[in-house]
Write an enzyme that holds these catalytic residues in place. Structure first.
Site, mmCIF file in Angstrom:
data_model
loop_
_atom_site.group_PDB
_atom_site.id
_atom_site.type_symbol
_atom_site.label_atom_id
_atom_site.label_comp_id
_atom_site.label_asym_id
_atom_site.label_seq_id
_atom_site.Cartn_x
_atom_site.Cartn_y
_atom_site.Cartn_z
ATOM 1 N N ALA A 166 49.016 73.385 -84.325
ATOM 2 C CA ALA A 166 49.366 74.553 -84.126
ATOM 3 C C ALA A 166 48.592 74.782 -85.064
ATOM 4 C CB ALA A 166 50.998 74.660 -85.675
ATOM 5 N N ASP A 167 47.647 74.079 -85.949
ATOM 6 C CA ASP A 167 45.853 75.021 -86.608
ATOM 7 C C ASP A 167 45.385 75.686 -85.870
ATOM 8 O OD1 ASP A 167 46.661 75.101 -89.821
ATOM 9 O OD2 ASP A 167 45.877 73.282 -89.647
ATOM 10 N N LEU A 168 44.669 74.910 -84.719
ATOM 11 C CA LEU A 168 43.808 75.219 -83.618
ATOM 12 C C LEU A 168 44.527 76.078 -82.876
ATOM 13 C CD1 LEU A 168 42.955 71.443 -82.479
ATOM 14 C CD2 LEU A 168 42.332 72.809 -84.097
#
Length: 386
Positions: A166-168
């Protein structure tokens, strides 16, 4: 010359999504100035492992940047901040909602200083709506936005993905949005605000699984290493180890049947189309499993490679890093004694930069201050920078 040479980015973000966005822009040639507190980005302390004091976590998402250690709350730092904003093209921030405004760094304030500024806000749940004030963490969003419910063994415990997807992906979406805003600015001369969130990104990454639920109204089950809509498309055990097989078209299905010496499967009404194979996945996968367990993985992988059927061993991280493709494509390199992965973005006329290793905290504070027309020693004495 990088594709983004001449573009200056102020990165007021930490951990992963914002820094990943900043590194993507830096790889493409932008001058990314990472503004850090005197304690530094949180990931500087996330380890082990460390190499000469630098954490692997920090190193993975901060190459090609310059570090300015600055006290954003110090009035003595304000003139330098405003000078940097005037010259900047992009600002990336991931404060909690309202945090940038409390520091005098909100979009409305900075847009009056530099109307051409592209201002990118990254948050857990967006800058408006019922989740605006909530902190955003990849693990929590993987759970809340549905990813964990479809990850893990069928009938087993829900599981997160092994990296912070999700961050990436949010960092990648932010970089894409920034490039679009810069192109728009080329047409109308004005900057704009971008609002990218982990929740929106993760929800969109459900892709065909979400589409299935929208089409049917039914919830999505876990399939483990299998696929909800394609069969056979999963892991199988050979006599020594497992491998994955991806038969994603009727052409590949015909190739598989002939390669395995099972042409009769092509006319079997249970398996003659993908839709039939999905309905009868258990019987087909049992037949395949019984066949595959009779030989080692190398036998099957060699057979499939000759036939042009997508299949692969389940490599460890070390095996993936040492993969011939990774080496041939230059995906591994070392800079300043720090081993790193290269950018996956390949441009023939403006290749990704490999110029600066991940910076030490405040490594470029003096250079950045001087370039902006300030005396770094005076700023340091006033407690504005380190």
């Amino acid at each position: 010359m990088g594709a983004l040479s001449g573009i200056t980015v102020l990165e007021l973000s930490r951990v992963l999504a914002g820094p990943w966005c900043g590194m993507t822009l830096a790889d493409l040639g932008a001058d990314v100035i990472k503004l850090e507190s005197f304690d530094g980005d949180d990931t500087r302390g996330l380890g082990p492992p460390f190499l000469d004091g630098m954490s692997a976590y920090f190193a993975c998402c901060n190459r090609n940047k310059r570090s300015l250690a600055i006290d954003l709350r110090s009035q003595a730092a304000r003139p330098l901040l405003e000078a940097l904003v005037r010259k900047a093209d992009v600002l990336v921030e991931n404060f909690r909602t309202g945090g940038a405004e409390s520091l005098g760094l909100g979009y409305e304030t900075l847009a009056t200083i530099n109307p051409r500024l592209v201002y990118c806000s990254i948050s857990g749940y967006g800058r408006d709506g019922p989740g605006a004030m909530r902190p955003g963490y990849d693990y929590v969003v993987q759970a809340e936005a549905g990813l964990m419910s479809i990850t893990g063994p069928a009938g087993g415990e829900a599981s997160k993905v092994g990296v912070a997807v999700a961050d990436l992906a949010t960092g990648q979406n932010a970089a894409t949005a920034i490039l679009a805003a810069l192109l728009q600015r080329h047409h109308d001369g004005r900057g704009q605000r971008i609002d990218v969130s982990l929740f929106d990104t993760q929800l969109s990454l459900l892709a065909n699984v979400a589409a299935n639920a929208l089409f049917t109204g039914a919830d999505a089950p876990r399939f483990g290493n299998a696929h909800p809509s394609i069969v056979p498309y999963q892991a199988f055990a050979a006599s020594d180890q497992s491998f994955v097989l991806a038969v994603a078209s009727e052409k590949l299905w015909a190739q598989l049947c002939h390669t395995l010496g099972r042409p009769g499967w092509l006319s079997d009404p249970r398996w003659c189309t993908n839709a039939a194979r999905v309905d009868n996945r258990e019987s087909l996968c049992e037949a395949l499993a019984e066949l595959f367990i009779g030989q080692d993985a190398a036998h099957w992988l060699a057979l499939f490679e000759r036939a042009g059927i997508p299949a692969a061993p389940i490599n460890s991280v070390r095996q993936a890093l040492d993969h011939p493709v990774a080496l041939a494509r230059g995906m591994r390199y070392e800079l300043g004694g720090i081993p790193m992965l290269g950018s996956p973005i390949r441009l023939s006329g403006s290749p990704a930069r490999r110029e600066l290793p991940p910076p030490a905290l405040g490594e470029h504070s003096d250079m950045i201050a001087r370039d902006a027309g300030f005396d770094p020693q005076a700023l340091r004495a006033a407690g504005a920078i380190r």
